[in-house]
Design a protein around this motif. Structure first.
Motif, PDB file in Angstrom:
ATOM      1  N   SER A   1       0.823  -1.208   0.000  1.00  0.00           N
ATOM      2  CA  SER A   1       0.000   0.000   0.000  1.00  0.00           C
ATOM      3  C   SER A   1       0.858   1.260   0.000  1.00  0.00           C
ATOM      4  N   GLU A   2       0.318   2.326  -0.605  1.00  0.00           N
ATOM      5  CA  GLU A   2       1.044   3.593  -0.660  1.00  0.00           C
ATOM      6  C   GLU A   2       1.293   4.150   0.737  1.00  0.00           C
ATOM      7  N   ALA A   3       0.332   3.964   1.643  1.00  0.00           N
ATOM      8  CA  ALA A   3       0.481   4.506   2.996  1.00  0.00           C
ATOM      9  C   ALA A   3       1.588   3.808   3.778  1.00  0.00           C
ATOM     10  N   LYS A   4       1.874   2.550   3.446  1.00  0.00           N
ATOM     11  CA  LYS A   4       2.962   1.829   4.116  1.00  0.00           C
ATOM     12  C   LYS A   4       3.287   0.567   3.332  1.00  0.00           C
ATOM     13  N   THR A   5       4.505   0.517   2.824  1.00  0.00           N
ATOM     14  CA  THR A   5       5.005  -0.689   2.170  1.00  0.00           C
ATOM     15  C   THR A   5       6.018  -1.337   3.099  1.00  0.00           C
ATOM     16  N   PHE A   6       5.788  -2.596   3.439  1.00  0.00           N
ATOM     17  CA  PHE A   6       6.714  -3.287   4.335  1.00  0.00           C
ATOM     18  C   PHE A   6       6.565  -4.784   4.158  1.00  0.00           C
ATOM     19  N   GLU A   7       7.496  -5.516   4.744  1.00  0.00           N
ATOM     20  CA  GLU A   7       7.470  -6.971   4.686  1.00  0.00           C
ATOM     21  C   GLU A   7       8.102  -7.520   5.952  1.00  0.00           C
ATOM     22  N   ILE A   8       7.439  -8.489   6.557  1.00  0.00           N
ATOM     23  CA  ILE A   8       7.994  -9.214   7.701  1.00  0.00           C
ATOM     24  C   ILE A   8       8.127 -10.661   7.258  1.00  0.00           C
ATOM     25  N   GLU A   9       9.344 -11.061   6.982  1.00  0.00           N
ATOM     26  CA  GLU A   9       9.572 -12.389   6.426  1.00  0.00           C
ATOM     27  C   GLU A   9       9.320 -13.471   7.467  1.00  0.00           C
ATOM     28  N   LEU A  10       9.401 -14.696   7.033  1.00  0.00           N
ATOM     29  CA  LEU A  10       9.037 -15.863   7.843  1.00  0.00           C
ATOM     30  C   LEU A  10       9.334 -15.684   9.328  1.00  0.00           C
ATOM     31  N   TYR A  11       8.294 -15.737  10.132  1.00  0.00           N
ATOM     32  CA  TYR A  11       8.497 -15.683  11.578  1.00  0.00           C
ATOM     33  C   TYR A  11       7.507 -16.623  12.254  1.00  0.00           C
ATOM     34  N   SER A  12       7.901 -17.130  13.405  1.00  0.00           N
ATOM     35  CA  SER A  12       7.186 -18.243  14.017  1.00  0.00           C
ATOM     36  C   SER A  12       6.381 -17.808  15.233  1.00  0.00           C
ATOM     37  N   ARG A  13       5.692 -18.754  15.820  1.00  0.00           N
ATOM     38  CA  ARG A  13       4.853 -18.517  16.995  1.00  0.00           C
ATOM     39  C   ARG A  13       5.684 -17.883  18.112  1.00  0.00           C
ATOM     40  N   GLY A  14       5.113 -16.867  18.746  1.00  0.00           N
ATOM     41  CA  GLY A  14       5.785 -16.211  19.858  1.00  0.00           C
ATOM     42  C   GLY A  14       6.588 -14.989  19.460  1.00  0.00           C
ATOM     43  N   GLU A  15       6.931 -14.851  18.186  1.00  0.00           N
ATOM     44  CA  GLU A  15       7.658 -13.666  17.743  1.00  0.00           C
ATOM     45  C   GLU A  15       6.685 -12.499  17.584  1.00  0.00           C
ATOM     46  N   VAL A  16       7.170 -11.280  17.942  1.00  0.00           N
ATOM     47  CA  VAL A  16       6.297 -10.099  17.937  1.00  0.00           C
ATOM     48  C   VAL A  16       7.007  -8.941  17.233  1.00  0.00           C
ATOM     49  N   PRO A  17       7.060  -8.951  15.911  1.00  0.00           N
ATOM     50  CA  PRO A  17       7.660  -7.818  15.194  1.00  0.00           C
ATOM     51  C   PRO A  17       6.798  -6.567  15.316  1.00  0.00           C
ATOM     52  N   LYS A  18       7.417  -5.401  15.105  1.00  0.00           N
ATOM     53  CA  LYS A  18       6.722  -4.119  15.255  1.00  0.00           C
ATOM     54  C   LYS A  18       7.007  -3.231  14.050  1.00  0.00           C
ATOM     55  N   VAL A  19       5.977  -2.491  13.608  1.00  0.00           N
ATOM     56  CA  VAL A  19       6.086  -1.587  12.464  1.00  0.00           C
ATOM     57  C   VAL A  19       5.456  -0.251  12.847  1.00  0.00           C
ATOM     58  N   VAL A  20       6.084   0.861  12.436  1.00  0.00           N
ATOM     59  CA  VAL A  20       5.551   2.204  12.687  1.00  0.00           C
ATOM     60  C   VAL A  20       4.792   2.678  11.446  1.00  0.00           C
ATOM     61  N   PHE A  21       3.593   3.235  11.668  1.00  0.00           N
ATOM     62  CA  PHE A  21       2.750   3.725  10.578  1.00  0.00           C
ATOM     63  C   PHE A  21       2.642   5.249  10.699  1.00  0.00           C
ATOM     64  N   SER A  22       3.419   5.947   9.891  1.00  0.00           N
ATOM     65  CA  SER A  22       3.550   7.396  10.027  1.00  0.00           C
ATOM     66  C   SER A  22       2.830   8.181   8.941  1.00  0.00           C
ATOM     67  N   LYS A  23       2.139   7.502   8.027  1.00  0.00           N
ATOM     68  CA  LYS A  23       1.451   8.185   6.930  1.00  0.00           C
ATOM     69  C   LYS A  23      -0.027   7.827   6.942  1.00  0.00           C
ATOM     70  N   VAL A  24      -0.878   8.849   6.823  1.00  0.00           N
ATOM     71  CA  VAL A  24      -2.325   8.633   6.811  1.00  0.00           C
ATOM     72  C   VAL A  24      -2.732   7.844   5.571  1.00  0.00           C
ATOM     73  N   GLY A  25      -3.609   6.878   5.751  1.00  0.00           N
ATOM     74  CA  GLY A  25      -4.105   6.103   4.619  1.00  0.00           C
ATOM     75  C   GLY A  25      -4.519   4.710   5.044  1.00  0.00           C
ATOM     76  N   ILE A  26      -4.852   3.896   4.060  1.00  0.00           N
ATOM     77  CA  ILE A  26      -5.316   2.530   4.291  1.00  0.00           C
ATOM     78  C   ILE A  26      -4.219   1.567   3.873  1.00  0.00           C
ATOM     79  N   VAL A  27      -3.847   0.684   4.790  1.00  0.00           N
ATOM     80  CA  VAL A  27      -2.781  -0.287   4.546  1.00  0.00           C
ATOM     81  C   VAL A  27      -3.420  -1.673   4.463  1.00  0.00           C
ATOM     82  N   ALA A  28      -3.410  -2.252   3.262  1.00  0.00           N
ATOM     83  CA  ALA A  28      -3.955  -3.596   3.061  1.00  0.00           C
ATOM     84  C   ALA A  28      -2.860  -4.620   3.332  1.00  0.00           C
TER      85      ALA A  28
END
Length: 229
Positions: free
Chosen positions: A110-137
């Motif tokens: 999405s234009e509001a946020k392009t990102f990728e969190i590659e293969l991660y397993s149960r219990g892992e808690v990645p975090k992403v910051v969303f700094s632009k207004v819009g809809i992130v699919a």
């Protein structure tokens, strides 16, 4: 009257917030606010779960301070995003805990946020910051049926509807407000206006109808399996 429009999510409220900061048209006192209850229904009259409702001031009296961004959570559970729709303020951090007993690989183009969190397993808690207004699919590179949405808002007040289609906003400043509603299956954004008067001991109530697209067969199968909240 309901007006369908594509109002800029970062729109009119900024002008009135500036006016309020300069002391123009400011309403003070504990009686200059009331609760506002918004009910969202579809074209068949059924309550709509997960509709994003935003309030934007249309008068200086209705201006509101912008709260700091609170963090959010978009879990992966039962091979689905939970919640299906998450609304956060611009600048918020969102965690993506994996609560499934298998890997996920989530992404957004999405234009509001392009990102990728590659293969991660149960219990892992990645975090992403969303700094632009819009809809992130959101999607999952492993499970094609997984879909989710993060709605990043700049409005002074926002929330998403519960399973009864209702959002209650507490202590809304008296004045005129735009009520804007979005849903991932809505054919278009819907907007209406409401005038909030001084507290009379009961909430101001407004009903908004949105027209939803029919669900796809794979979505219905996922619902039957308990995938969506």
């Amino acid at each position: 009257m309901i007006i369908r429009t594509n109002i800029d999510p970062a729109g009119i409220w900024r002008i009135w917030a500036l006016a309020a900061a300069c002391g123009l048209g400011t309403v003070t006192g504990s009686t200059a606010a009331a609760n506002l209850e918004v009910t969202v229904g579809d074209q068949a009259g059924a309550a709509v779960l997960g509709a994003v409702v935003e309030l934007r001031p249309l008068s200086a009296a209705a201006s509101a301070a912008i709260a700091e961004a609170a963090n959010g959570e978009m879990a992966q559970q039962h091979q689905a995003f939970s919640p299906h729709v998450l609304v956060v303020r611009e600048g918020a951090s969102v965690t993506f805990p994996n609560r499934d007993p298998f890997h996920h690989h989530i992404y957004s183009f999405s234009e509001a946020k392009t990102f990728e969190i590659e293969l991660y397993s149960r219990g892992e808690v990645p975090k992403v910051v969303f700094s632009k207004v819009g809809i992130v699919a959101l999607g999952c590179n492993i499970h094609d049926n997984m879909q989710g949405y993060i709605y990043v808002s700049a409005a002074p007040h926002f929330d998403s509807t519960t399973d009864n289609g209702i959002v209650v906003f507490a202590s809304i400043a008296a004045g005129e407000w735009a009520v804007e509603v979005w849903h991932p299956r809505a054919k278009q954004r819907v907007s209406t206006t409401v005038t909030v008067a001084h507290d009379e001991g009961r909430p101001k109530m407004v009903a908004v109808q949105i027209e939803l697209e029919m669900r796809r067969l794979d979505e219905l199968e996922l619902l039957e399996a308990g995938g969506y909240d």
